[in-house]
Enzyme design. Structure first.
Site, PDB file in Angstrom:
ATOM      1  N   ASN A 139       0.847  -1.192   0.000  1.00  0.00           N
ATOM      2  CA  ASN A 139       0.000   0.000   0.000  1.00  0.00           C
ATOM      3  C   ASN A 139       0.891   1.254   0.000  1.00  0.00           C
ATOM      4  OD1 ASN A 139      -1.435   2.241   1.129  1.00  0.00           O
ATOM      5  ND2 ASN A 139      -3.086   0.833   1.609  1.00  0.00           N
ATOM      6  N   HIS A 144       0.905   5.868   2.119  1.00  0.00           N
ATOM      7  CA  HIS A 144       1.722   6.581   3.110  1.00  0.00           C
ATOM      8  C   HIS A 144       2.743   7.497   2.444  1.00  0.00           C
ATOM      9  CE1 HIS A 144      -0.143   3.768   5.890  1.00  0.00           C
ATOM     10  NE2 HIS A 144       0.065   2.882   4.937  1.00  0.00           N
ATOM     11  N   HIS A 150      -5.472   3.717  -1.787  1.00  0.00           N
ATOM     12  CA  HIS A 150      -6.837   4.030  -1.326  1.00  0.00           C
ATOM     13  C   HIS A 150      -7.200   5.432  -1.793  1.00  0.00           C
ATOM     14  CE1 HIS A 150      -9.736   4.023   2.409  1.00  0.00           C
ATOM     15  NE2 HIS A 150     -10.332   4.422   1.305  1.00  0.00           N
ATOM     16  N   ARG A 168      -9.426   8.019  -1.194  1.00  0.00           N
ATOM     17  CA  ARG A 168     -10.426   8.407  -0.196  1.00  0.00           C
ATOM     18  C   ARG A 168     -11.338   9.499  -0.756  1.00  0.00           C
ATOM     19  NH1 ARG A 168     -10.579   7.551   5.179  1.00  0.00           N
ATOM     20  NH2 ARG A 168      -9.216   5.898   5.894  1.00  0.00           N
ATOM     21  N   ARG A 177      -7.331  12.778   0.787  1.00  0.00           N
ATOM     22  CA  ARG A 177      -6.330  13.303   1.730  1.00  0.00           C
ATOM     23  C   ARG A 177      -4.905  12.853   1.414  1.00  0.00           C
ATOM     24  NH1 ARG A 177      -7.550   9.732   7.107  1.00  0.00           N
ATOM     25  NH2 ARG A 177      -9.624  10.603   6.881  1.00  0.00           N
ATOM     26  N   GLU A 213      -8.237   0.573  -3.347  1.00  0.00           N
ATOM     27  CA  GLU A 213      -9.068   0.503  -2.151  1.00  0.00           C
ATOM     28  C   GLU A 213     -10.045   1.656  -2.198  1.00  0.00           C
ATOM     29  OE1 GLU A 213      -7.766   0.827   2.060  1.00  0.00           O
ATOM     30  OE2 GLU A 213      -6.310  -0.609   1.346  1.00  0.00           O
ATOM     31  N   THR A 216      -8.340   3.020   7.982  1.00  0.00           N
ATOM     32  CA  THR A 216      -9.556   2.212   7.984  1.00  0.00           C
ATOM     33  C   THR A 216      -9.671   1.490   9.331  1.00  0.00           C
ATOM     34  OG1 THR A 216      -9.035   1.841   5.675  1.00  0.00           O
ATOM     35  CG2 THR A 216     -10.856   0.576   6.579  1.00  0.00           C
ATOM     36  N   GLU A 234     -10.853  -9.702   2.069  1.00  0.00           N
ATOM     37  CA  GLU A 234      -9.601  -9.393   2.776  1.00  0.00           C
ATOM     38  C   GLU A 234      -9.953  -9.362   4.253  1.00  0.00           C
ATOM     39  OE1 GLU A 234      -7.201  -6.090   1.440  1.00  0.00           O
ATOM     40  OE2 GLU A 234      -6.352  -5.831   3.446  1.00  0.00           O
ATOM     41  N   HIS A 280      -3.807  -5.227   7.350  1.00  0.00           N
ATOM     42  CA  HIS A 280      -3.983  -4.103   8.264  1.00  0.00           C
ATOM     43  C   HIS A 280      -3.173  -4.320   9.531  1.00  0.00           C
ATOM     44  CE1 HIS A 280      -5.524  -0.466   9.987  1.00  0.00           C
ATOM     45  NE2 HIS A 280      -6.081  -0.205   8.823  1.00  0.00           N
TER      46      HIS A 280
HETATM   47  N1  PXP Z   1      -5.742  -3.430   3.773  1.00  0.00           N
HETATM   48  C1  PXP Z   1      -6.695  -2.481   3.905  1.00  0.00           C
HETATM   49  C2  PXP Z   1      -8.069  -2.809   3.433  1.00  0.00           C
HETATM   50  C3  PXP Z   1      -6.395  -1.207   4.424  1.00  0.00           C
HETATM   51  O1  PXP Z   1      -7.358  -0.292   4.557  1.00  0.00           O
HETATM   52  C4  PXP Z   1      -5.062  -0.931   4.783  1.00  0.00           C
HETATM   53  C5  PXP Z   1      -4.707   0.443   5.263  1.00  0.00           C
HETATM   54  O2  PXP Z   1      -4.789   1.358   4.236  1.00  0.00           O
HETATM   55  C6  PXP Z   1      -4.102  -1.935   4.628  1.00  0.00           C
HETATM   56  C7  PXP Z   1      -4.472  -3.184   4.147  1.00  0.00           C
HETATM   57  C8  PXP Z   1      -2.673  -1.724   5.011  1.00  0.00           C
HETATM   58  O3  PXP Z   1      -2.598  -1.482   6.378  1.00  0.00           O
HETATM   59  P1  PXP Z   1      -1.225  -1.025   7.023  1.00  0.00           P
HETATM   60  O4  PXP Z   1      -0.890   0.309   6.432  1.00  0.00           O
HETATM   61  O5  PXP Z   1      -1.542  -0.977   8.476  1.00  0.00           O
HETATM   62  O6  PXP Z   1      -0.212  -2.067   6.663  1.00  0.00           O
END
Ligand code: PXP
Length: 237
Positions: free
Chosen positions: A7, A10, A43, A45, A49, A70, A101, A151, A191
């Site tokens: 992901n 960040h 993602h 959003r 953001r 996402e 999330t 997921e 997550h």
């Molecule tokens: N999966 C989903 C559905 C998420 O919403 C997120 C966070 O954006 C992640 C995975 C990844 O989570 P993390 O950043 O905590 O590894």
């Protein structure tokens, strides 16, 4: 062996802190692909953001593995997804105030709305996954609306502090994976997974893909900081 989706939100969060153009989440995606990752997750959003529409368009063009968008089931976002055409859409609940999330979708309670959004995506050839808690009722509801991928939200496991709560959260995930597999679903997980807690989840038979962001980007800061500081020192000299 499960696949790994990274992901890159960040990276966009850091970019938005300055409002400029770096660091670029698309560049991050290409590095992750070069490192052997199997998909890129971003993602979009509703409040844009971090990841914005231009990022999503460019990710669609540049990602050579699989692009997993996402998103919420907001009609405006569904429209964007249908236009962009990611390989997969992972539907998540979204609240404006949350930092990330916070929980899985309530599929059981919102079957009609979720089925409508997923139908619109599936019509465009986009695979659909639902992000849900390790809850058997939610898994059954996913199967009922004909979505083939889930997921499992590993946040409860990741945040558990005591040995017994880690064990009980792990057991919930294991039971959920087994149940979903018995229904013929493809099972991903993610997550809060990090360099300490991922192995156990990766070892659960049948887990298809892990989606991880924060811990990889956190490690990247320190893995790269020495070189970044050295390069600037050289330049200043
Ligand atoms: N999966 C989903 C559905 C998420 O919403 C997120 C966070 O954006 C992640 C995975 C990844 O989570 P993390 O950043 O905590 O590894």
């Amino acid at each position: 062996m499960p696949k790994l989706g990274v992901n890159v939100d960040h990276v966009a969060t850091l970019r938005e802190a300055r409002g400029g153009s770096e660091p670029d989440p698309v560049w991050a995606a290409l590095i992750c692909e070069k490192a052997g990752c199997d998909s890129i997750v971003a993602h979009l959003r509703e409040d844009r953001r971090h990841i914005d529409d231009a990022d999503v368009r460019l990710l669609r063009k540049k990602v050579m593995t699989r692009f997993n968008l996402e998103m919420s089931i907001n009609p405006g976002i569904v429209k964007v997804a249908r236009r962009i055409g990611p390989d997969q859409a992972t539907l998540v609940p979204e609240r404006r105030q949350e930092l990330t999330t916070e929980g899985g979708l309530s599929v059981f309670k919102n079957k009609r709305r979720i089925a409508k959004a997923s139908g619109l995506l599936l019509d465009k050839g986009i695979e659909v996954s639902l992000f849900i808690d390790p809850d058997l009722r939610e898994i059954q509801a996913t199967k009922d609306i004909d979505v083939g991928i889930i997921e499992i939200h590993t946040g409860g496991y990741s945040l558990a502090k005591t040995r017994s709560s880690v064990e009980s959260e792990y057991k919930k995930i294991k039971r959920a994976v087994d149940f979903a597999l018995s229904l013929g679903l493809v099972v991903n997980a993610g997550h809060g997974l990090n360099y300490d807690n991922t192995k156990r989840i990766a070892r659960i038979p049948g887990v298809h893909e892990l989606n991880i962001g924060h811990s990889i980007m956190s490690r990247a800061v320190f893995a790269g900081l020495y070189k970044a500081a050295r390069d600037m020192k050289e330049l200043a000299r």
